[in-house]
Design a protein around this motif. Structure first.
Motif, short mmCIF file in Angstrom:
data_model
loop_
_atom_site.label_atom_id
_atom_site.label_comp_id
_atom_site.label_asym_id
_atom_site.label_seq_id
_atom_site.Cartn_x
_atom_site.Cartn_y
_atom_site.Cartn_z
N CYS A 170 0.83 -1.22 0.00
CA CYS A 170 0.00 0.00 0.00
C CYS A 170 0.86 1.26 0.00
CB CYS A 170 -0.91 -0.03 1.23
SG CYS A 170 -1.96 1.43 1.35
N ILE A 171 0.52 2.24 -0.85
CA ILE A 171 1.26 3.51 -0.90
C ILE A 171 0.45 4.67 -0.30
CG2 ILE A 171 2.65 2.81 -2.90
CD1 ILE A 171 0.73 4.60 -4.60
N HIS A 172 -0.65 4.33 0.41
CA HIS A 172 -1.46 5.33 1.13
C HIS A 172 -2.01 6.42 0.22
CE1 HIS A 172 1.09 4.18 4.91
NE2 HIS A 172 0.25 3.24 4.55
N CYS A 173 -2.50 6.00 -0.96
CA CYS A 173 -3.11 6.98 -1.87
C CYS A 173 -4.50 7.37 -1.39
CB CYS A 173 -3.17 6.42 -3.28
SG CYS A 173 -4.36 5.07 -3.47
N THR A 174 -5.11 6.54 -0.54
CA THR A 174 -6.45 6.71 0.07
C THR A 174 -7.60 6.70 -0.95
OG1 THR A 174 -6.49 9.15 0.12
CG2 THR A 174 -5.48 8.01 2.02
N ARG A 175 -7.37 6.18 -2.14
CA ARG A 175 -8.49 6.07 -3.10
C ARG A 175 -9.61 5.21 -2.53
NH1 ARG A 175 -6.40 4.97 -9.27
NH2 ARG A 175 -5.44 6.98 -9.69
N CYS A 176 -9.23 4.08 -1.91
CA CYS A 176 -10.24 3.15 -1.37
C CYS A 176 -11.05 3.81 -0.26
CB CYS A 176 -9.59 1.87 -0.88
SG CYS A 176 -8.27 2.12 0.31
N VAL A 177 -10.36 4.61 0.56
CA VAL A 177 -11.03 5.30 1.68
C VAL A 177 -12.05 6.29 1.14
CG1 VAL A 177 -10.69 6.80 3.68
CG2 VAL A 177 -9.00 5.04 3.15
N ARG A 178 -11.63 7.06 0.14
CA ARG A 178 -12.53 8.08 -0.43
C ARG A 178 -13.69 7.44 -1.18
NH1 ARG A 178 -8.76 11.11 -3.99
NH2 ARG A 178 -7.23 9.51 -3.48
N ALA A 197 -15.09 4.47 -0.52
CA ALA A 197 -16.02 3.90 0.46
C ALA A 197 -16.88 5.00 1.09
CB ALA A 197 -15.25 3.14 1.54
N THR A 198 -16.27 6.11 1.40
CA THR A 198 -16.98 7.19 2.09
C THR A 198 -17.89 7.96 1.15
OG1 THR A 198 -15.04 7.40 3.51
CG2 THR A 198 -16.65 9.19 3.62
N GLU A 245 -16.37 2.69 6.19
CA GLU A 245 -15.80 1.61 7.00
C GLU A 245 -14.31 1.40 6.77
OE1 GLU A 245 -18.13 -1.76 5.99
OE2 GLU A 245 -20.00 -0.85 6.66
N ILE A 246 -13.77 2.05 5.74
CA ILE A 246 -12.32 1.96 5.50
C ILE A 246 -11.70 3.29 5.88
CG2 ILE A 246 -10.52 1.61 3.77
CD1 ILE A 246 -12.31 -0.07 2.18
N GLY A 247 -10.56 3.24 6.56
CA GLY A 247 -9.89 4.48 6.93
C GLY A 247 -8.46 4.19 7.33
N GLU A 265 -12.13 -5.25 10.80
CA GLU A 265 -11.61 -6.46 10.14
C GLU A 265 -12.74 -7.33 9.58
OE1 GLU A 265 -8.22 -7.99 10.00
OE2 GLU A 265 -7.60 -5.92 10.18
N GLN A 266 -13.64 -6.71 8.83
CA GLN A 266 -14.71 -7.47 8.20
C GLN A 266 -14.98 -6.89 6.82
OE1 GLN A 266 -17.86 -6.82 11.07
NE2 GLN A 266 -18.69 -5.12 9.90
N SER A 267 -15.80 -7.59 6.03
CA SER A 267 -16.03 -7.13 4.66
C SER A 267 -16.81 -5.82 4.66
CB SER A 267 -16.78 -8.19 3.85
OG SER A 267 -17.99 -8.53 4.48
N MET A 268 -16.56 -5.02 3.63
CA MET A 268 -17.25 -3.75 3.48
C MET A 268 -18.74 -4.00 3.27
SD MET A 268 -15.16 -1.26 0.98
CE MET A 268 -16.39 -0.26 0.20
N GLN A 269 -19.59 -3.31 3.98
CA GLN A 269 -21.04 -3.52 3.88
C GLN A 269 -21.62 -2.70 2.72
OE1 GLN A 269 -22.94 -5.87 5.97
NE2 GLN A 269 -20.80 -6.37 5.73
N SER A 270 -21.13 -3.01 1.53
CA SER A 270 -21.61 -2.30 0.34
C SER A 270 -21.67 -3.25 -0.83
CB SER A 270 -20.67 -1.14 0.00
OG SER A 270 -20.97 -0.61 -1.27
#
Length: 679
Positions: free
Chosen positions: A146-154, A156-157, A164-166, A181-186
């Motif tokens: 991971c290079i901490h681009c935060t695409r996944c965080v943005r 999800a939100t 749920e990701i941060g 530590e569980q699957s994303m509820q989406s």
């Protein structure tokens, strides 16, 4: 509009665009990891550094608004040195595991390091290691990459609406995690796999399956719901390995649902690949000659009034059309249906069953009223658009029913038809809101269409909207949210019997009263009736509910194994293209019916697929020319409470029910619910 120079090329850009977008408009490629046009700007990775006149340091082009008179340079030694420095930092902790990484061959980090990487690093310290996270059955994690681009965080939100990701920790201890530590509820969770620019988040079902250059890529249409998302099917040999989204801003933008992406392993399981005949309660293998002779003999010895047919939810329009022609011209009966239960449909005018405001139009709306609909599970991509409208325009959303968590806030009413009556009679607050709105959206779900009060609610709402000029040439506020891929196409082709009115399914009633001797099921697996002496002929791709009750099984093709048209919920006709081949002795569905017609009449209905296609398109054209808007007559009020009944999301059709991945997703959801209630 500001004018600026990019590498001495003058460009004019819209107000509010960034320097990076201005560079792209000038035809200059800017490397980036954290920037994505559908997500908010983070400015994390610093890979997009460019030189700006009068600026002592390079600037992050993704976060800098384009302004009048800027002079941008993207190819100077200073810019190259800055980008090489950033790349060196990104690779400090990155493991050199490209040969075993699933992202290999389509990895942004690989591509950029080819241009800006160096052959040796100045950093001699040990690389840090990050434990992998559990993100459920769909997403495989290798967080050391991971290079901490935060695409996944943005994503999800903002897009999925499940924060749920941060990131936890700071500096070298920073980690991206799902907290619990569980699957994303989406239902959109796996889009983070496409977004991840490195191999930190990859596809768990696809792990170590193939390399991108080994796969044949086919651009086609999804059939898991009625949205008609544009997808790319990647095949290895005849086997479908994965499904990816294609960009179509009018329909699915660049997202697809998890079911669209991962139900494809169901194409391998429980397949029908040979003709079967039921003898003494057991299926025995047969051949095409024998089964065709048995069917023709049965049809010739049965009066036409005793034959009926039902078309399923994944059937392409060519198959539906030739099935209709077979009944009209060969069997000379009109006892065919697309509905597997009582459901209100008035197909006298297309506008009565379409999503008239279009999926794109959701973003223009200033009020959305959901009536008996749960778009999150019935049309996930439509739900994402509604969330987008809420975030961008602060659109007010009202639901007649409690639809659970839709990923955006909404005002909930009591679910009664009396409330609808009050709204159309101006005795409710919602009446004024609809009248005052510029572009209101009324979305009617299939749960309402299956209720006793459907005819009253649909016709009264249509009349109310027409009287208040909310249905006009520029905007149509009336929308039906269809669930199945083939529904709208079948209604366009008139595969419906309305003898007993728009709600009662006359053919189904007769079938339940055991009035038919021969029943054709074309991909129809949702029919429930008590079979007595009926001879059931099933044409389909999977051994599911329809095949169980059949006396003769004719193996057909799945949606990836034959080209065919589908009309999505907004009435847009799109073509799905053949990506692989039907297994063993299976044939394309239209061909099976064409061969049956030849056995009956010594003459095929159509000489080839092209003739079938042109006849079908001609039929649709003539029908559209004849279509005239009819006068709306409101039926008597029915006092009723509408309950939302949604199909089991992960098992909504035969392909999904045959998918091991969908079973795992369902089990993961159940597990989370259990732990949630226990906690």
């Amino acid at each position: 509009m500001p004018k600026l120079k990019v590498n001495d090329i003058e460009v004019e850009v819209e107000e509010g665009l960034t320097v990076l977008q201005a560079c792209e408009k000038a035809g200059v490629e800017i490397p980036r990891f954290c920037y994505h046009e559908k997500l908010s700007i983070a400015g994390n990775c610093r890979m997009c550094l460019v030189e700006m006149e009068k600026s002592p340091k390079p600037i992050a082009s993704c976060a800098m608004p384009a302004a009048e008179g800027m002079n941008i340079k993207t190819n100077t030694p200073k810019v190259e040195k800055a980008r090489k420095g950033v790349m060196e930092f990104l690779l400090v902790n990155h493991p050199l595991d490209c040969p075993v990484c699933d992202q290999g061959g389509e990895c942004d980090l690989q591509d950029q390091s080819m241009f800006y990487g160096v052959d040796k690093s100045r950093f001699k310290e040990n690389k840090r290691s990050v434990p992998d996270k559990n993100m459920g059955p769909l997403i495989k994690t290798q967080m050391t990459r991971c290079i901490h681009c935060t695409r996944c965080v943005r994503f999800a939100t903002e897009i999925a609406g499940v924060p749920e990701i941060g990131a936890i920790g700071r500096g070298e201890d920073m980690q991206i995690t799902t907290y619990l530590e569980q699957s994303m509820q989406s239902e959109l969770s796996a889009n983070v796999v496409d977004l991840c620019p490195v191999g930190a988040l990859t596809s768990k079902p696809y792990v170590f399956e193939a390399r991108p250059w080994e796969l044949k890529k086919t651009e086609t249409i999804d059939v898991m719901d009625a949205v008609g998302s544009n997808i790319r099917v990647d095949t290895y040999g005849w086997e479908v390995k994965r499904v990816l989204p294609l960009i179509n801003e009018d329909i699915n933008e660049e997202w697809i649902s998890d079911k669209t992406r991962y139900a494809c392993d169901g194409l391998l399981n429980q397949r029908l690949d040979k003709p079967y005949i039921k003898k003494n309660g057991k299926f025995e293998e047969s051949n095409w000659n024998e089964v065709n002779k048995i069917i023709v003999s049965k049809l010739k010895n049965t009066s036409k009034e005793k034959v009926c047919g039902f078309v399923g939810d994944l059937t392409n329009m060519e198959t539906s059309f030739i099935f209709k022609e077979f009944f009209d011209r060969v069997l000379e009966t009109k006892a065919y249906e697309t509905r597997s239960e009582d459901k209100y449909i008035n197909n006298s005018d297309r506008k009565n069953y379409l999503f008239n405001s279009t999926i794109n139009g959701i973003e223009e709306s200033d009020l959305i009223f959901l009536v008996g609909a749960n778009p999150r599970f019935e049309a996930t991509i439509v739900n994402a658009r509604i969330r987008k409208a809420f975030l961008n325009n602060n659109t007010k959303i009202i639901s007649l029913n409690d639809a659970g968590d839709l990923t955006y806030p909404y005002t909930q009413l009591d679910g009664k038809t009396l409330t609808i009556k009050n709204i159309i009679e101006d005795n409710h607050d919602v009446s004024k809101l609809i009248k005052d709105a510029q572009n209101p959206l009324i979305i009617i779900g299939e749960s309402l269409l299956k209720s006793e009060s459907s005819e009253y609610v649909v016709t009264s709402l249509q009349k109310f909207l027409t009287d208040n000029n909310k249905i006009n040439d520029n905007w149509n506020s009336f929308n039906i949210l269809t669930c199945d891929a083939s529904t709208v196409g079948n209604l366009d082709l008139d595969l419906i019997n309305l003898e007993k009115g728009c709600f009662k399914n006359n053919i189904l009633d007769n079938l339940k009263n055991n009035q038919y001797e021969i029943v054709f099921l074309v991909g129809q697996d949702n029919l429930s009736f008590n079979k007595t002496n009926e001879f059931v002929i099933y044409i389909g791709s999977h051994g599911d509910k329809g095949a169980e009750i059949a006396d003769v099984i004719l193996p057909g093709s799945a949606y990836t194994e034959q080209s065919g048209y589908f009309t999505n919920l907004e009435g847009r006709i799109q073509k799905a293209y053949k990506a692989s081949y039907p297994p063993n002795q299976s044939k394309e569905d239209w061909e099976i019916i064409n061969n049956l017609a030849e056995q009956m009449n010594n003459r095929k209905l159509f000489n080839d697929k092209d003739e079938l296609e042109s006849s079908m398109l001609n039929y649709l054209k003539l029908k559209n020319e004849k279509n005239k808007t009819s006068e709306i007559s409101v039926n008597n009020f029915v006092d009723d409470t509408i309950n939302i009944k949604v199909k089991d999301y992960y098992f909504s059709n035969v392909i999904a029910r045959s998918s091991k991945t969908m079973v795992e997703c369902n089990n993961s959801k159940i597990e989370i619910k259990k732990t949630g209630t226990e906690g």
